[in-house]
Write a protein that holds these residues in place. Structure first.
Motif, PDB file in Angstrom:
ATOM      1  N   LEU A 617       0.853  -1.183   0.000  1.00 51.37           N
ATOM      2  CA  LEU A 617       0.000   0.000   0.000  1.00 51.37           C
ATOM      3  C   LEU A 617       0.892   1.237   0.000  1.00 51.37           C
ATOM      4  CD1 LEU A 617      -2.593  -1.163   2.708  1.00 51.37           C
ATOM      5  CD2 LEU A 617      -2.667  -1.502   0.220  1.00 51.37           C
ATOM      6  N   CYS A 618       0.949   1.921  -1.121  1.00 56.16           N
ATOM      7  CA  CYS A 618       1.829   3.076  -1.293  1.00 56.16           C
ATOM      8  C   CYS A 618       1.006   4.363  -1.414  1.00 56.16           C
ATOM      9  CB  CYS A 618       2.698   2.915  -2.539  1.00 56.16           C
ATOM     10  SG  CYS A 618       3.729   1.435  -2.517  1.00 56.16           S
ATOM     11  N   GLY A 619       1.483   5.402  -0.779  1.00 51.78           N
ATOM     12  CA  GLY A 619       0.774   6.681  -0.860  1.00 51.78           C
ATOM     13  C   GLY A 619       1.199   7.657   0.220  1.00 51.78           C
ATOM     14  N   HIS A 620       1.426   7.142   1.424  1.00 48.15           N
ATOM     15  CA  HIS A 620       1.906   8.027   2.493  1.00 48.15           C
ATOM     16  C   HIS A 620       3.294   8.557   2.144  1.00 48.15           C
ATOM     17  CE1 HIS A 620      -1.273   7.724   5.428  1.00 48.15           C
ATOM     18  NE2 HIS A 620      -1.286   6.390   5.358  1.00 48.15           N
ATOM     19  N   THR A 621       3.597   9.711   2.715  1.00 44.60           N
ATOM     20  CA  THR A 621       4.885  10.338   2.418  1.00 44.60           C
ATOM     21  C   THR A 621       5.793  10.399   3.649  1.00 44.60           C
ATOM     22  OG1 THR A 621       3.932  12.517   2.855  1.00 44.60           O
ATOM     23  CG2 THR A 621       3.916  11.731   0.581  1.00 44.60           C
ATOM     24  N   LEU A 637      -8.549  -1.329   5.541  1.00 46.26           N
ATOM     25  CA  LEU A 637      -7.558  -0.900   6.538  1.00 46.26           C
ATOM     26  C   LEU A 637      -7.458   0.625   6.540  1.00 46.26           C
ATOM     27  CD1 LEU A 637      -5.205  -1.924   8.480  1.00 46.26           C
ATOM     28  CD2 LEU A 637      -3.688  -1.618   6.512  1.00 46.26           C
ATOM     29  N   VAL A 638      -7.311   1.197   7.738  1.00 51.22           N
ATOM     30  CA  VAL A 638      -7.028   2.625   7.852  1.00 51.22           C
ATOM     31  C   VAL A 638      -5.660   2.784   8.504  1.00 51.22           C
ATOM     32  CG1 VAL A 638      -8.233   2.814  10.073  1.00 51.22           C
ATOM     33  CG2 VAL A 638      -7.834   4.861   8.714  1.00 51.22           C
ATOM     34  N   THR A 639      -4.867   3.685   7.954  1.00 50.07           N
ATOM     35  CA  THR A 639      -3.520   3.925   8.480  1.00 50.07           C
ATOM     36  C   THR A 639      -3.344   5.417   8.738  1.00 50.07           C
ATOM     37  OG1 THR A 639      -2.629   4.137   6.245  1.00 50.07           O
ATOM     38  CG2 THR A 639      -2.532   1.956   7.263  1.00 50.07           C
ATOM     39  N   VAL A 640      -2.501   5.737   9.720  1.00 49.71           N
ATOM     40  CA  VAL A 640      -2.147   7.134  10.009  1.00 49.71           C
ATOM     41  C   VAL A 640      -0.636   7.276   9.933  1.00 49.71           C
ATOM     42  CG1 VAL A 640      -4.169   7.659  11.396  1.00 49.71           C
ATOM     43  CG2 VAL A 640      -2.171   6.672  12.500  1.00 49.71           C
ATOM     44  N   ASP A 643       2.751  12.106   7.907  1.00 49.69           N
ATOM     45  CA  ASP A 643       2.425  13.138   6.917  1.00 49.69           C
ATOM     46  C   ASP A 643       1.160  13.896   7.290  1.00 49.69           C
ATOM     47  OD1 ASP A 643       0.347  11.393   6.385  1.00 49.69           O
ATOM     48  OD2 ASP A 643       1.106  10.776   4.425  1.00 49.69           O
ATOM     49  N   GLY A 644       0.579  13.591   8.467  1.00 48.85           N
ATOM     50  CA  GLY A 644      -0.554  14.348   8.971  1.00 48.85           C
ATOM     51  C   GLY A 644      -1.892  13.914   8.424  1.00 48.85           C
ATOM     52  N   THR A 645      -1.973  12.772   7.746  1.00 48.91           N
ATOM     53  CA  THR A 645      -3.237  12.318   7.162  1.00 48.91           C
ATOM     54  C   THR A 645      -3.552  10.910   7.608  1.00 48.91           C
ATOM     55  OG1 THR A 645      -2.278  11.365   5.153  1.00 48.91           O
ATOM     56  CG2 THR A 645      -2.749  13.729   5.140  1.00 48.91           C
ATOM     57  N   ALA A 646      -4.848  10.559   7.489  1.00 40.77           N
ATOM     58  CA  ALA A 646      -5.329   9.186   7.700  1.00 40.77           C
ATOM     59  C   ALA A 646      -5.838   8.658   6.360  1.00 40.77           C
ATOM     60  CB  ALA A 646      -6.422   9.152   8.760  1.00 40.77           C
ATOM     61  N   GLN A 647      -5.445   7.427   6.032  1.00 45.96           N
ATOM     62  CA  GLN A 647      -5.776   6.863   4.717  1.00 45.96           C
ATOM     63  C   GLN A 647      -6.540   5.557   4.876  1.00 45.96           C
ATOM     64  OE1 GLN A 647      -5.181   8.173   1.581  1.00 45.96           O
ATOM     65  NE2 GLN A 647      -6.520   6.486   0.949  1.00 45.96           N
ATOM     66  N   VAL A 648      -7.661   5.458   4.163  1.00 47.84           N
ATOM     67  CA  VAL A 648      -8.447   4.218   4.138  1.00 47.84           C
ATOM     68  C   VAL A 648      -8.108   3.463   2.864  1.00 47.84           C
ATOM     69  CG1 VAL A 648     -10.760   3.238   4.156  1.00 47.84           C
ATOM     70  CG2 VAL A 648     -10.281   5.324   5.466  1.00 47.84           C
ATOM     71  N   TRP A 649      -7.805   2.151   3.012  1.00 49.56           N
ATOM     72  CA  TRP A 649      -7.357   1.327   1.884  1.00 49.56           C
ATOM     73  C   TRP A 649      -8.308   0.158   1.662  1.00 49.56           C
ATOM     74  CZ3 TRP A 649      -2.794   3.161  -0.262  1.00 49.56           C
ATOM     75  CH2 TRP A 649      -1.978   3.968   0.553  1.00 49.56           C
ATOM     76  N   ASP A 650      -8.455  -0.205   0.419  1.00 58.47           N
ATOM     77  CA  ASP A 650      -8.975  -1.519   0.052  1.00 58.47           C
ATOM     78  C   ASP A 650      -7.757  -2.380  -0.182  1.00 58.47           C
ATOM     79  OD1 ASP A 650      -9.908  -3.818  -1.180  1.00 58.47           O
ATOM     80  OD2 ASP A 650     -11.539  -2.748  -2.196  1.00 58.47           O
ATOM     81  N   VAL A 651      -7.477  -3.258   0.761  1.00 58.22           N
ATOM     82  CA  VAL A 651      -6.201  -3.973   0.746  1.00 58.22           C
ATOM     83  C   VAL A 651      -6.109  -4.915  -0.445  1.00 58.22           C
ATOM     84  CG1 VAL A 651      -4.788  -5.613   2.017  1.00 58.22           C
ATOM     85  CG2 VAL A 651      -5.936  -3.752   3.233  1.00 58.22           C
TER      86      VAL A 651
END
Length: 1447
Positions: A617-621, A637-640, A643-651
């Motif tokens: 899962l790529c996208g956070h910096t 899945l949700v990740t924090v 980079d100050g953001t929360a990201q919801v993924w379809d794994v």
């Protein structure tokens, strides 16, 4: 978009850091952010933030004017004033009028464009919103604490200061001070104007009517002002009169069920607020968070009412900082309060009840987790040392939150709910503590006896493993596991937390037969079914173990940085193939998901190494700090991240679904709502917890690159902070980590969090105003490179730069070097032109033989010399064994040091000695003289060391060195003492100089130096030194000086003590004895005012029976000093008299003080008594005459007259004593003349006494006596008047003269006195002629400058006198007369001139005047007086006085 959120705690110790506008929008300053909250009577909701300040927000105010109510202003410790649009959350403009932290700001309620601010230096700035202009005033040089603009006139502003002063200034007059209100004696915390103009609203209180009814309704209408101070009082002021009219003392209320002790100084912040439309009601805070409504028209206990009495627990439990009120459109009147208890409360001003409470957070949110049992129960681990448990599903109160603080004394960094037991919550802290709370009881937590050494990162409940699992079947289904910063995982038995926790590393080693050191652990996660556990390590490896023996199943080696978080997919309502998904996040920005289904279902015989993930899962910096699987979806899945953001993924699809960007800093924790599939909760560095919906987010992917806010924070961290920020405590710093900093010490991270207290109540910065960092950046959890700007140190210079640089060439050349070196080492046949250690092969000298190394050293030395690195050359020579050369080079360069000197003896004594001498010169140039002298001692050059110290004025050290190393009779020691004494004496250190002279054997010089201070104590010490040293003459001289000073200060006892130590000063003791008697008798007769006598002798006290002074002196001498006519030895009277005759007595002048005159007079009196003891009548009479003449000639006529009375009580100078009767016989002419003069003066004094009595008696009967009659001549009148008090003793009244006045009418003396008067008259006329002549010359030849006419009458009279005299006399004729008179004086006997009589003409006038009164004067005496007046009374003044007496 967000739904609910918990904001950061409002800043503490700010006078106005929150405000509410007419629409019900509340703004609260927290850290460097302003949170906007919609408020109503029933609820509140955080709607957004105003972000932009670089430092703490210190003030906030809305514009309260229609059409501009969305505009607001804020101030900050960074000195800036910012205007905001609250609707658009946008910055409008910024003003930088302050150079210091701003402490208060207020938007004028009268002028919609006027904003006033004040800073800590006392500067008041005025800002005009519509034009952008600003102006500054400096009314007082004091620290401003608060200010408020008048709601009635735009130009009136009240300013409160730290020292308790309140100043009213007029903005229209450039900040001119209108009133200074004094009454408070400590910090002014808050000011509030009355909402009603004028000062008649409080007239219903009769005790205050006098204070207010004098105020007019014109320009002096004024307005009431309320102030709250740290001195625990609220004062109401009249701004028209500029004085206080009412003082309200805070009531002492019960606090937590116990009485408040008034003597205990509690921390207090006294805020006052005057609600609109309530001119007689005032709201103030109290000691412990209570709010009080004051009714200013009442008295006693009826004066105040307490808020929140309808139910328990409504009030704040810590001090309140800010109050603001609003009147909503629905009619509700609300009051908003912020407190140290980190709660924002809303109150109904009508019922005084609490409408709602908004909890806030005072630290970084490290952990956030929902209970698996109690649905919707959210636990928060916060950096303010508290745990919050939030019932998120309640419908009545959206913020139903309980706080837990017992047993927690540091930041809460980890939380974990028990999987089965309701309310059981485990926590871990920054200081390594692990405990368990029962959140549904009031019991304190259970604390484990096993502490971690560092911060607790992760807590997890799982099945017990050995040794806890041994014999525990059916007893305990879960153990608590904790992972901390030292890399250790401990297993705690929840039922025996008092026991020792076990380290699972021992079980892992034993089970898997591991001999090497295990990598430090950073995270762990038990699979929900408890079969396997995943453990993340510092090296990025993830190990999966099978319970209960912890058999290693596989090792995942995909990450290469520290593992921050691990999460297993849940095992309910999802396909079985997803149950074995393990998500992992590390300090790199990629999230990996691993499918371990095959390994778990079919465990391998030996551990498997996995190097490829199941999903990427790529996208956070930035680094990943937390994650959570959705309990409502499969593989979501949700990740924090940092980079100050929360990201919801379809794994499964590796797709980004939604991205939340509502936080102002990096995120640390996240959890999915257990009841709503669309709700997620996140918390992080910005002290907030936010609830947001996945479906309502604008973005689907994280921002590309780093967020702008992160870049700004990075810039701020690298920039120079203000001095005040640097001085702030660790709990108040605003430093933030850089987002790409991946390894920062855990202690440093957590020290930036907020503590519960602040360092001082003076600070305007709230303790919550910090930026915290999360678990994922802890030291033990990071192995990445540190941020270079923070941790980079200067790299030391290489000793072998040439050879080092050769090892940084291209790869092909480095490989060829290996081939060349192999040829040199094994074939002994190097390639053509290859000389190891030289040229292009210099670097091979390190790997070849010793000669090659030396060649390399020579080349390196040349390079260092060219670069100026001589210290490196020195060390290379040392390494090569050329010690002499190294020392020589260091000597030439002046770079010798202790290390080189310590190895110098290896080169021999000669080299060592030479090096020491060179080092000494170098140290002297550096002014290190003590160190230089010590090194000279090392080569046995003692005298050179002493000379070095002496030449640099280090005498103390030089003397110590000589006394320690040389014999006591060494001549250099005396020279040192003498030289040091001269320096000390020059600098004024006389006591130290005297000690040096004593040590050098120069006692005389020591005494002289001490005496230079010239005070009594120094002279006494100097005399003692001289006496002990055998310097008798000097000792006597100094003792005599000291005694005279003490006698002048009336310390008679001290003076006698000083003289008693010297036998040769007996006569001076006798002198001081007579002086003390004389002073005491004169004071007793009230002739002179008593001095502040320091000490006196008993024998000087007044006696009952009157006696002459010479009799008393003779008696005291005999009793105290053993002096009599028969004394012998050193008490011999003749010798004492001869010694006293050597004492010089100066000529009397009018400038000599009276006390000094008495000392001089007593010298002659002492000589007279000694002459009396020797029966020398002639000397006795001459000395008595001198003792009387001294005060008379010095201008003290009354003292002379009183002395005559003390010497001759019977008025007969031939009778010297009543106690020792004896008639004096004089054979010498001088003695006879002295006796005659003395007797004449005795009669003269009695004559005046008789005249005074007659004049005072007749003045009562007849008033017709003119001034000329009563005062025959001016000087006679002056003398008679001056002697009135001295001769006012009423011992007897005179009806006739009782003395022979004929002695006063001596014609020879009259002739002498007339001649002397003629001489004085001629001298005055000659002087006047010379003066007139000089003025005439000046008028003729002057430059026309204006003459000095300050005394025109004097100059005119003198000119007239000269003019009259010139008509008759010329200078030549006057000179002729002068010569004639001088010849006449020369022909007179010397006795007449030496021993004069009183003025004969004056005595004639007095006698003739007395003949007119009741006193009888014989006719012959009258005729004799008239004849003398006719003959010698030729002066104009005498002729004028004689007109009536001679007719």
């Amino acid at each position: 978009m967000r739904d609910r959120s918990l904001p950061a705690s409002p800043n503490w110790y700010c006078s106005r850091c929150s405000d509410v506008n007419s629409k019900g929008l509340l703004g609260v300053g927290a850290k460097n952010v302003i949170y906007l909250i919609d408020v109503s009577a029933s609820s509140c909701r955080v709607t957004g933030e105003l972000v932009g300040h670089r430092d703490l927000v210190s003030g906030f105010s809305f514009c309260q004017h229609a059409g501009q109510s969305h505009i607001c202003v804020s101030s900050s410790n960074d000195g800036s004033i910012r205007f905001w649009d609250s609707d658009n959350r946008a910055l409008i403009k910024e003003h930088a009028a302050h150079q210091s932290p701003v402490s208060a700001v207020h938007w004028s309620p009268v002028d919609k464009n006027l904003v006033v601010s004040g800073d800590e230096k006392g500067v008041v700035a005025v800002h005009w919103f519509h034009t952008g202009d600003s102006a500054s005033f400096f009314p007082e040089p004091r620290t401003i604490f608060c200010l408020t603009c008048s709601p009635h006139t735009w130009n009136s502003v009240a300013v409160g200061y730290k020292d308790g002063m309140i100043v009213l200034i007029d903005l229209s007059k450039k900040g001119e001070v209108m009133h200074r209100l004094r009454g408070h004696d400590n910090e002014i915390h808050s000011l509030a104007w009355s909402p009603l103009s004028g000062e008649d609203s409080l007239h219903s209180r009769p005790e205050d009517s006098e204070a207010t009814n004098g105020v007019s309704t014109g320009e002096e209408r004024g307005c009431y002002l309320a102030s709250g101070s740290k001195d625990q009082t609220v004062r109401i002021w009249s701004t028209a009169k500029g004085k206080g009219v009412m003082t309200l003392k805070l009531p002492y209320l019960n606090k937590r069920g116990s009485a408040v002790d008034p003597g205990v100084k509690e921390r207090i912040w006294l805020n006052v607020h005057w609600p609109k439309g309530r001119p007689t009601q005032l709201v103030s805070s109290c000691f412990s968070g209570e709010l009080v409504m004051w009714d200013l028209t009442k008295a006693g206990k009826q004066r105040w009412s307490l808020f929140g009495t309808s139910s328990e627990g409504q009030n704040h439990n810590r001090i309140v900082f800010n109050l603001s009120s609003v009147h909503l459109q629905d009619g509700a009147e609300l009051l908003i309060s912020t407190s140290m208890d980190r709660e924002v409360k809303c109150w109904d001003l009508n019922s005084l009840g609490c409408c709602w409470t908004l909890p806030t957070l005072g630290g970084v949110i490290f952990a956030l987790t929902f209970s698996p049992v109690a649905s919707g129960c959210l636990a928060l681990g916060v950096g303010d040392s508290m745990i919050r448990v939030w019932n998120t599903l309640t419908t009545q109160n959206q913020y139903d939150i309980r706080s837990f603080w017992q047993g927690i004394k540091s930041k809460v960094t980890a939380l974990a709910w028990h999987p089965k037991r309701e309310g059981s919550l485990s926590f871990g802290t920054d200081d390594g503590k692990v405990g368990i709370y029962d959140v549904f009881s009031n019991k304190p937590p259970q604390i484990s006896n096993s502490y971690h050494k560092k911060t607790v990162y992760t807590l997890a409940w799982g099945p017990p493993v050995p040794p806890v699992s041994f014999g525990a079947a059916g007893k305990q289904s879960y153990s608590l596991y904790s992972c901390a910063g030292e890399g250790v995982i401990l297993q705690h038995d929840p039922s025996k937390l008092s026991g020792e926790a076990s380290d699972i590393d021992k079980l892992i080693r034993d089970t898997n037969n591991i001999k090497h050191k295990l990598s430090p652990h950073t995270d762990l996660s038990w699979k929900p079914d408890g079969k396997v556990v995943a453990i993340g390590n510092e090296d990025g490896c993830i190990d999966v173990y099978q319970a209960p023996a912890l058999q290693l199943l596989c090792s995942i080696q995909q990450h290469h940085k520290i593992i921050n978080t691990l999460r297993w997919h849940h095992d309910h309502s999802s396909p079985p193939e997803l149950h074995c998904l393990l998500a992992s996040g590390s300090s790199n920005a990629i999230v990996y998901v691993h499918d371990l289904h095959t390994i778990i279902e079919n465990p391998p015989e030996s551990p498997v190494v996995l190097t490829e993930p199941y999903r990427r899962l790529c996208g956070h910096t930035a680094k990943i700090t937390g994650m959570a699987w959705s309990p409502h979806h499969s593989a979501r899945l949700v990740t924090v991240s940092y980079d100050g953001t929360a990201q919801v993924w379809d794994v499964l699809e590796e797709a980004a679904l939604s991205n939340y960007r509502g936080h102002a800093g990096y995120l640390l924790c996240v959890d999915w709502s257990p009841v709503d599939p669309d709700l997620i909760w996140t918390g992080g560095k910005d002290f907030t917890v936010q609830e947001w919906k996945v479906s309502k987010q604008e973005f689907t992917k994280p921002p590309k690159g780093k967020k702008m806010s992160m870049l700004q924070e990075k810039k701020k961290t690298g920039s120079k902070q203000k001095t005040k920020n640097k001085a702030a405590s660790g709990a108040e710093r605003a430093a933030v980590p850089k987002m790409n900093a991946e390894k920062v010490a855990a202690e440093q991270e957590l020290s930036d969090d907020e503590g519960d207290e602040v360092s001082s109540t003076h600070s305007l910065e709230p303790p919550a105003a910090t930026f915290e960092k999360g678990k994922s950046s802890f030291a033990a959890k990071s192995k990445d490179k540190p941020d270079l700007n923070l941790l980079k140190k200067k790299k030391p210079r290489s000793m072998l730069p040439l050879s080092t640089s050769m090892d940084h060439r291209p790869k092909e050349e480095l490989l060829q070097d290996c081939v060349t070196l192999a040829s040199v080492k094994h074939r002994n046949a190097p390639p053509a032109g290859c000389v190891p250690g030289q040229g292009d092969y210099i670097h091979l000298g390190l790997f070849a033989d010793t000669q090659a190394l030396y060649r390399m050293f020579e080349a390196e030395e040349e390079a260092h010399v060219e670069a100026g690195h001589y210290d490196s050359v020195v060390y290379l020579r040392l390494w090569s064994g050329d010690l002499d050369g190294a020392l020589q080079l260091a000597t030439e360069r002046g770079e010798l040091n202790d290390h080189l000197l310590s190895i110098a003896p290896m080169a021999g004594f000669r080299v060592w000695s030479r090096t020491v001498e060179a080092f000494v010169k170098q140290l002297c140039l550096q002014e290190q003289y003590l160190k230089a002298a010590s090194h000279l001692l090392s080569i046995n050059k003692l005298y050179e060391a002493v000379d070095l110290l002496r030449s640099n004025k280090l005498f103390r050290e030089a003397i110590a060195l000589v006394k320690a190393r040389l014999p006591a009779d060494e001549s250099v020691l005396k020279e040192l003492y003498t030289s040091w004494a001269a320096v000390l004496e020059k600098d004024g250190h006389l006591s130290a100089a005297a000690k040096c002279y004593l040590a050098a054997g120069s006692s005389f010089d020591a005494a002289k130096v001490i005496a230079r201070k010239n005070d009594a104590s120094s002279l006494r010490t100097a005399a003692t030194l001289a006496r002990l040293s055998g310097e008798e003459a000097l000792a006597q001289s100094l003792a005599l000086r000291c005694a005279k000073d003490l006698a002048a200060a009336q310390d008679w006892v001290g003076a006698q003590e000083v003289l008693s130590s010297q036998d040769g000063l007996l006569v001076h003791r006798l002198h001081l004895c007579v002086a003390e008697l004389l002073a005491a008798m004169l004071e007793d007769s009230e002739l002179i005012s008593p001095a502040s006598c320091v000490s006196s002798h008993q024998w000087a006290s007044p006696v009952k029976c009157p006696t002459s002074i010479q009799d008393r002196a003779r008696d005291v001498w005999e009793e105290e000093f053993g002096i009599s006519q028969n004394s012998e030895g050193h008490r011999c009277v003749a010798a004492l008299l001869q010694e006293l005759k050597s004492v010089e007595s100066p000529a009397p002048t009018a400038s000599v003080p009276l006390r000094q005159v008495l000392l001089y007079s007593s010298v002659h009196l002492t000589r007279a008594v000694l002459s009396w003891l020797l029966n020398d009548d002639g000397q006795l009479m001459k000395e008595l005459w001198q003792s009387v003449a001294w005060p008379r000639d010095a201008g003290h006529f009354c003292v002379s007259a009183e002395l005559c009375r003390l010497l001759f009580p019977d008025g007969d100078v031939s009778v010297c004593s009543r106690k020792h009767p004896r008639t004096l016989h004089h054979t010498e002419d001088e003695a006879k003349a002295a006796a005659s003069s003395l007797q004449a003066f005795v009669h003269y004094h009695r004559l005046y006494e008789c005249w005074w009595r007659a004049s005072s008696g007749s003045r009562e009967v007849q008033n017709g006596l003119s001034a000329a009659d009563s005062c025959p001549e001016d000087e006679v009148n002056d003398k008679a008047t001056s002697r009135g008090t001295s001769e006012s003793d009423g011992r007897r009244r005179f009806d006739k003269l009782d003395s022979d006045a004929s002695l006063l009418l001596s014609e020879p003396h009259a002739a002498c006195q007339a001649t002397q008067r003629s001489v004085r008259d001629i001298q005055e006329r000659l002087a006047a002629m010379v003066l007139q002549h000089s003025r005439a010359q000046g008028e003729q030849h002057g430059s026309g400058e204006k003459r000095d006419d300050s005394s025109p009458s004097d100059s005119r009279s003198s000119a007239d006198a000269v003019q009259r005299s010139e008509e008759q006399e010329t200078p030549l004729s006057l000179s002729t007369k002068m010569s004639k008179h001088q010849e006449e004086l020369a022909d007179l006997p010397d006795t007449i001139k030496t021993f004069p009589h009183p003025d004969v003409v004056e005595c004639c006038l007095v006698l003739l005047h007395l003949s007119k009164s009741s006193c009888s004067v014989s006719n012959s005496l009258q005729q004799e007086a008239k004849d003398l007046l006719h003959k010698y009374g030729t002066s104009p003044s005498v002729l004028k006085a004689c007109q009536r007496l001679l007719t």
